[in-house]
Design a protein around this motif. Structure first.
Motif, PDB file in Angstrom:
ATOM      1  N   LEU A  42      37.733  62.931  39.449  1.00 34.72           N
ATOM      2  CA  LEU A  42      39.069  63.023  40.028  1.00 34.72           C
ATOM      3  C   LEU A  42      39.235  62.120  41.245  1.00 34.72           C
ATOM      4  O   LEU A  42      40.282  62.130  41.881  1.00 34.72           O
ATOM      5  CB  LEU A  42      39.372  64.475  40.429  1.00 34.72           C
ATOM      6  CG  LEU A  42      39.338  65.494  39.288  1.00 34.72           C
ATOM      7  CD1 LEU A  42      39.661  66.885  39.813  1.00 34.72           C
ATOM      8  CD2 LEU A  42      40.306  65.103  38.187  1.00 34.72           C
ATOM      9  N   SER A  43      38.233  61.351  41.591  1.00 32.75           N
ATOM     10  CA  SER A  43      38.311  60.494  42.765  1.00 32.75           C
ATOM     11  C   SER A  43      39.310  59.371  42.537  1.00 32.75           C
ATOM     12  O   SER A  43      39.362  58.780  41.456  1.00 32.75           O
ATOM     13  CB  SER A  43      36.937  59.889  43.080  1.00 32.75           C
ATOM     14  OG  SER A  43      37.044  58.966  44.129  1.00 32.75           O
ATOM     15  N   VAL A  44      40.104  59.071  43.568  1.00 36.28           N
ATOM     16  CA  VAL A  44      41.066  57.980  43.473  1.00 36.28           C
ATOM     17  C   VAL A  44      40.564  56.733  44.186  1.00 36.28           C
ATOM     18  O   VAL A  44      41.273  55.750  44.312  1.00 36.28           O
ATOM     19  CB  VAL A  44      42.429  58.393  44.086  1.00 36.28           C
ATOM     20  CG1 VAL A  44      43.047  59.513  43.294  1.00 36.28           C
ATOM     21  CG2 VAL A  44      42.258  58.808  45.547  1.00 36.28           C
ATOM     22  N   SER A  45      39.323  56.783  44.670  1.00 37.31           N
ATOM     23  CA  SER A  45      38.758  55.626  45.364  1.00 37.31           C
ATOM     24  C   SER A  45      38.547  54.482  44.392  1.00 37.31           C
ATOM     25  O   SER A  45      38.290  54.687  43.206  1.00 37.31           O
ATOM     26  CB  SER A  45      37.416  55.999  46.013  1.00 37.31           C
ATOM     27  OG  SER A  45      37.600  57.017  46.966  1.00 37.31           O
ATOM     28  N   LYS A  46      38.657  53.263  44.907  1.00 35.05           N
ATOM     29  CA  LYS A  46      38.463  52.082  44.082  1.00 35.05           C
ATOM     30  C   LYS A  46      37.026  51.601  44.213  1.00 35.05           C
ATOM     31  O   LYS A  46      36.424  51.712  45.270  1.00 35.05           O
ATOM     32  CB  LYS A  46      39.434  50.977  44.514  1.00 35.05           C
ATOM     33  CG  LYS A  46      40.885  51.363  44.326  1.00 35.05           C
ATOM     34  CD  LYS A  46      41.806  50.251  44.793  1.00 35.05           C
ATOM     35  CE  LYS A  46      43.254  50.653  44.613  1.00 35.05           C
ATOM     36  NZ  LYS A  46      44.185  49.608  45.097  1.00 35.05           N
ATOM     37  N   PRO A  47      36.452  51.055  43.141  1.00 27.10           N
ATOM     38  CA  PRO A  47      35.073  50.597  43.196  1.00 27.10           C
ATOM     39  C   PRO A  47      34.924  49.334  44.026  1.00 27.10           C
ATOM     40  O   PRO A  47      35.845  48.547  44.145  1.00 27.10           O
ATOM     41  CB  PRO A  47      34.733  50.312  41.727  1.00 27.10           C
ATOM     42  CG  PRO A  47      36.051  50.015  41.102  1.00 27.10           C
ATOM     43  CD  PRO A  47      37.040  50.879  41.804  1.00 27.10           C
ATOM     44  N   VAL A  48      33.746  49.163  44.613  1.00 23.51           N
ATOM     45  CA  VAL A  48      33.407  47.926  45.304  1.00 23.51           C
ATOM     46  C   VAL A  48      32.208  47.310  44.608  1.00 23.51           C
ATOM     47  O   VAL A  48      31.528  47.960  43.822  1.00 23.51           O
ATOM     48  CB  VAL A  48      33.067  48.168  46.797  1.00 23.51           C
ATOM     49  CG1 VAL A  48      34.271  48.635  47.551  1.00 23.51           C
ATOM     50  CG2 VAL A  48      31.939  49.181  46.932  1.00 23.51           C
ATOM     51  N   ARG A  49      31.970  46.036  44.918  1.00 20.23           N
ATOM     52  CA  ARG A  49      30.852  45.359  44.269  1.00 20.23           C
ATOM     53  C   ARG A  49      29.528  45.718  44.924  1.00 20.23           C
ATOM     54  O   ARG A  49      29.452  45.931  46.128  1.00 20.23           O
ATOM     55  CB  ARG A  49      31.076  43.849  44.348  1.00 20.23           C
ATOM     56  CG  ARG A  49      32.215  43.371  43.480  1.00 20.23           C
ATOM     57  CD  ARG A  49      32.763  42.038  43.950  1.00 20.23           C
ATOM     58  NE  ARG A  49      33.513  42.211  45.189  1.00 20.23           N
ATOM     59  CZ  ARG A  49      33.710  41.240  46.055  1.00 20.23           C
ATOM     60  NH1 ARG A  49      33.204  40.057  45.837  1.00 20.23           N
ATOM     61  NH2 ARG A  49      34.410  41.458  47.157  1.00 20.23           N
ATOM     62  N   VAL A  50      28.455  45.771  44.126  1.00 24.04           N
ATOM     63  CA  VAL A  50      27.138  46.124  44.634  1.00 24.04           C
ATOM     64  C   VAL A  50      26.695  45.093  45.672  1.00 24.04           C
ATOM     65  O   VAL A  50      26.896  43.898  45.510  1.00 24.04           O
ATOM     66  CB  VAL A  50      26.122  46.173  43.465  1.00 24.04           C
ATOM     67  CG1 VAL A  50      24.717  46.374  43.996  1.00 24.04           C
ATOM     68  CG2 VAL A  50      26.501  47.268  42.502  1.00 24.04           C
ATOM     69  N   GLY A  51      26.104  45.568  46.749  1.00 27.28           N
ATOM     70  CA  GLY A  51      25.576  44.668  47.755  1.00 27.28           C
ATOM     71  C   GLY A  51      26.534  44.359  48.877  1.00 27.28           C
ATOM     72  O   GLY A  51      26.175  43.706  49.835  1.00 27.28           O
ATOM     73  N   LYS A  52      27.795  44.837  48.770  1.00 25.79           N
ATOM     74  CA  LYS A  52      28.763  44.566  49.814  1.00 25.79           C
ATOM     75  C   LYS A  52      28.774  45.703  50.820  1.00 25.79           C
ATOM     76  O   LYS A  52      28.307  46.808  50.559  1.00 25.79           O
ATOM     77  CB  LYS A  52      30.160  44.375  49.213  1.00 25.79           C
ATOM     78  CG  LYS A  52      30.241  43.181  48.267  1.00 25.79           C
ATOM     79  CD  LYS A  52      29.974  41.888  49.013  1.00 25.79           C
ATOM     80  CE  LYS A  52      30.006  40.684  48.078  1.00 25.79           C
ATOM     81  NZ  LYS A  52      29.727  39.431  48.776  1.00 25.79           N
ATOM     82  N   ASP A  53      29.351  45.429  51.990  1.00 28.53           N
ATOM     83  CA  ASP A  53      29.454  46.463  53.014  1.00 28.53           C
ATOM     84  C   ASP A  53      30.327  47.606  52.509  1.00 28.53           C
ATOM     85  O   ASP A  53      31.166  47.433  51.643  1.00 28.53           O
ATOM     86  CB  ASP A  53      30.075  45.888  54.288  1.00 28.53           C
ATOM     87  CG  ASP A  53      29.160  44.865  54.944  1.00 28.53           C
ATOM     88  OD1 ASP A  53      29.691  44.011  55.666  1.00 28.53           O
ATOM     89  OD2 ASP A  53      27.932  44.942  54.716  1.00 28.53           O
ATOM     90  N   VAL A  54      30.098  48.795  53.074  1.00 25.96           N
ATOM     91  CA  VAL A  54      30.913  49.952  52.696  1.00 25.96           C
ATOM     92  C   VAL A  54      32.368  49.658  53.021  1.00 25.96           C
ATOM     93  O   VAL A  54      32.698  49.162  54.079  1.00 25.96           O
ATOM     94  CB  VAL A  54      30.449  51.208  53.462  1.00 25.96           C
ATOM     95  CG1 VAL A  54      31.377  52.370  53.181  1.00 25.96           C
ATOM     96  CG2 VAL A  54      29.023  51.566  53.054  1.00 25.96           C
ATOM     97  N   GLY A  55      33.248  49.991  52.112  1.00 22.05           N
ATOM     98  CA  GLY A  55      34.669  49.707  52.310  1.00 22.05           C
ATOM     99  C   GLY A  55      35.091  48.525  51.464  1.00 22.05           C
ATOM    100  O   GLY A  55      34.296  47.654  51.132  1.00 22.05           O
ATOM    101  N   ARG A  56      36.329  48.509  51.106  1.00 20.95           N
ATOM    102  CA  ARG A  56      36.844  47.481  50.205  1.00 20.95           C
ATOM    103  C   ARG A  56      37.715  46.497  50.982  1.00 20.95           C
ATOM    104  O   ARG A  56      38.753  46.853  51.514  1.00 20.95           O
ATOM    105  CB  ARG A  56      37.672  48.139  49.094  1.00 20.95           C
ATOM    106  CG  ARG A  56      38.135  47.197  48.002  1.00 20.95           C
ATOM    107  CD  ARG A  56      38.817  48.001  46.908  1.00 20.95           C
ATOM    108  NE  ARG A  56      39.166  47.174  45.763  1.00 20.95           N
ATOM    109  CZ  ARG A  56      40.341  46.582  45.608  1.00 20.95           C
ATOM    110  NH1 ARG A  56      41.268  46.711  46.531  1.00 20.95           N
ATOM    111  NH2 ARG A  56      40.600  45.867  44.522  1.00 20.95           N
ATOM    112  N   LYS A  57      37.275  45.259  51.067  1.00 17.80           N
ATOM    113  CA  LYS A  57      38.024  44.250  51.793  1.00 17.80           C
ATOM    114  C   LYS A  57      39.239  43.795  50.981  1.00 17.80           C
ATOM    115  O   LYS A  57      39.256  43.882  49.761  1.00 17.80           O
ATOM    116  CB  LYS A  57      37.130  43.047  52.105  1.00 17.80           C
ATOM    117  CG  LYS A  57      36.033  43.338  53.127  1.00 17.80           C
ATOM    118  CD  LYS A  57      35.228  42.097  53.409  1.00 17.80           C
ATOM    119  CE  LYS A  57      34.239  42.316  54.547  1.00 17.80           C
ATOM    120  NZ  LYS A  57      33.231  43.317  54.238  1.00 17.80           N
ATOM    121  N   SER A  58      40.231  43.281  51.701  1.00 19.53           N
ATOM    122  CA  SER A  58      41.432  42.794  51.036  1.00 19.53           C
ATOM    123  C   SER A  58      41.120  41.567  50.196  1.00 19.53           C
ATOM    124  O   SER A  58      40.225  40.777  50.521  1.00 19.53           O
ATOM    125  CB  SER A  58      42.501  42.446  52.078  1.00 19.53           C
ATOM    126  OG  SER A  58      42.961  43.592  52.749  1.00 19.53           O
TER     127      SER A  58
END
Length: 608
Positions: free
Chosen positions: A346-362
């Motif tokens: 049920l999470s609405v968070s978007k995935p980020v790429r492996v190896g990147k800092d926590v959080g999704r950059k623009s």
């Protein structure tokens, strides 16, 4: 068929129905492609999308006619090539002909080129017979053949007996296999077609109401995003007050931000600060994640083997893996117990790429009207870099899209990056060359991985951008006042949430070929229209290029005295001859007058 495809098809039908020599005759008489009653002066605001499209459609078509006629004028110095119509078939109301010509000649024609097909040599002054038509290059078939579309429908010639007669003659002529013709390249219509498609996609634009009404959005929230404290302090220390105000204007969620940069006010430098803030700003609740140390972090150097491993992780299809089977990491650690979240389902968070800092950059798209203006920004990004959340300089992941890339930025061009990655993954393919599908997938992967994608306005409407699953969050457009409004729409219809228009309407206007279109306001950029309607503009008010005495005139004449000179600039620009009043008074003055020129004796020009 999508609405965009339908709009493009309609444009092709209109243009291919035109009688080319009739268009040239009208142009010679001071007329254009469209009847005057179809035009309406571009207003500063619009009541609806329907009105918006109705105003711009005839202006875009008028510009199309001017481009085709200019192609004829330029073609006077070009050779018309002889060709053979091999076969013609009817496809979706279009006549599609396979036209054979010499191999070296066929390479000179590109997809989306408009051509003139004529039974007579079009460079011959008497070549205005019935057997001619405008064609559209739809592709190549081998090394010596073009696939060319024609639209020969009587319904498009209502009330035009000469037009009907021409259509009948062309239908018969194209149906004869082996018939010989002359082919003359007129103009590429890729840019116009993308602008036309974008114009008809305005309805789906998130902030269309702002563009139509020229009023700021009422749905903004105060302090929607925050800048990391260390970065904020660094920006405030290195930039003047007007620049800081400009780069932080969009943090409250304003969908359209206008930044006006008079000459010498550091417009490009301000864009770099803007990109730094866009990349690292975050909602107040997550700003703590972006707080860094004042101690600079060392840059980690990785070897080629590690690069290959990471590239294969990013492009698993190169070794036959299915990326859909991989488990994706979530955007940020959740404080909600997993059993209340259905273990992530049920999470609405978007995935980020492996190896990147926590959080999704623009994901940011940077555009400019021309290749030269775009390469200037890319060069500065590579040489100067951006600020990270710690206040340190770094170079983000950049891709320069498009053609005619300057050699100084070729290292980050899409073609260069693809070749490097293909070379690094050659072993995983067993030494075989990549297929076209593999190459296209790699381009798409690179496009979505990059932090900042740089493209001309026109190229941002290419098919590769439409295939992206990770859309752009923000678009920054430099020299926005030098582009017609439909050109600005091309990157905006990619699903973006926010746009920054950076430019100066006081300087060069948009380039428009049709004088009739100019008379109805087609050369007024979106930036200028919004500004005229009273939309708020962030003005960079401090210049660092000119001596104060030079700055005084443009400041008073064009900017209501609003441009001041930065500290220390007078001393830096002071020259010995400034004290010689006699020499300064003996200057030659040039007065610019609007007028026409005529040839006079000895090859000179005289004013009319």
């Amino acid at each position: 068929m999508t609405s965009t495809q339908s709009a493009t098809l309609r444009l092709q039908q209109i243009l291919l129905s035109w009688d080319y020599w009739h268009l040239v005759t009208r142009s010679d008489a001071g007329e254009g492609a469209m009847p005057t009653e179809r035009f309406k002066k571009v207003p500063v605001t619009f009541a609806s999308v329907q009105e918006y499209i109705a105003v711009f459609e005839p202006l875009v078509l008028e510009e199309c006619g001017a481009l085709l006629v200019r192609g004829n004028e330029e073609a006077l110095n070009m050779q018309a090539h002889q060709a053979v119509v091999a076969i013609t078939s009817l496809q979706d109301e279009f006549l599609v002909s396979r036209i054979a010509m010499d191999e070296g000649v066929a390479r000179d024609y590109s997809d989306n080129d408009f051509i003139l097909l004529s039974k007579d040599d079009p460079n011959d002054e008497s070549a205005r017979a019935e057997l001619h038509a405008i064609g559209f290059v739809d592709g190549h078939e081998g090394q010596q053949s073009l696939s060319v579309k024609f639209y020969m429908q009587m319904s498009m010639q209502e009330g035009n007996d000469a037009g009907k007669k021409r259509v009948q003659a062309m239908q018969a002529g194209l149906s004869q296999p082996g018939s010989t013709w002359y082919v003359l390249k007129l103009s590429s219509m890729s840019t116009i077609m993308r602008e036309w498609s974008a114009l008809h996609a305005v309805q789906d634009l998130r902030f269309k109401d702002v563009l139509l009404s020229a009023k700021t959005s009422t749905s903004r929230r105060t302090s929607k995003l925050m800048v990391p404290q260390i970065m904020k302090e660094k920006v405030e220390a290195e930039y003047n007050a007007s620049q800081v105000s400009a780069v932080t204007q969009g943090l409250d969620g304003t969908p359209v931000v206008l930044i006006q940069g008079p000459p010498g006010t550091g417009k490009t430098r301000t864009i770099l600060a803007l990109l730094s803030i866009i990349m690292h700003s975050a909602p107040p609740g997550s700003a703590r994640l972006l707080k860094g140390s004042t101690t600079a972090r060392p840059i980690v150097q990785i070897g080629m083997q590690d690069q290959k491993r990471l590239w294969l992780q990013a492009s698993p299809w190169l070794i036959g893996a299915n990326p859909r089977e991989a488990i994706k990491p979530w955007d940020a650690p959740s404080t909600v117990p997993t059993y209340l979240d259905a273990f992530g389902l049920l999470s609405v968070s978007k995935p980020v790429r492996v190896g990147k800092d926590v959080g999704r950059k623009s994901h940011v798209l940077v555009c400019a009207p021309s290749n030269s203006a775009l390469d200037e920004i890319v060069m500065r990004l590579l040489s100067t870099g951006l600020l990270d959340e710690h206040g340190d300089k770094h170079t983000p992941g950049i891709i320069r899209m498009g053609m005619n890339v300057h050699h100084s930025v070729a290292s980050v061009s899409m073609e260069t990056l693809v070749e490097r990655r293909l070379e690094a993954t050659k072993e995983s393919r067993g030494g075989r060359g990549p297929s076209r599908i593999e190459r296209d997938r790699m381009k798409l992967a690179l496009l979505e991985e990059a932090h900042i994608v740089c493209s001309t306005l026109s190229f941002s409407g290419s098919g590769l951008f439409a295939q992206m699953s990770r859309k752009f969050d923000v678009v920054v457009i430099d020299e926005a006042a030098q582009a017609v409004e439909p050109a600005i729409l091309v990157p905006l219809v990619q699903g973006v949430k926010q746009v920054y228009l950076v430019g100066d309407p006081i300087q060069l206007p948009a380039t428009v070929i049709s004088k009739r279109a100019v008379s109805f306001g087609y050369d007024v950029s979106l930036f200028k229209r919004l500004q005229q309607a009273g939309y708020p503009v962030q003005v960079l008010d401090t210049q660092y290029r000119m001596h104060p005495s030079i700055c005084r005139f443009p400041s008073n004449q064009f900017y209501d005295g609003g441009v001041k000179t930065g500290e220390g600039v007078e001393a830096q620009t002071q020259r010995p001859w400034h004290a010689d009043k006699v020499r300064l008074l003996n200057l030659t003055h040039f007065v610019c007058l609007a007028g026409m020129f005529a040839s006079i004796t000895a090859g000179g020009l005289g004013n009319l």
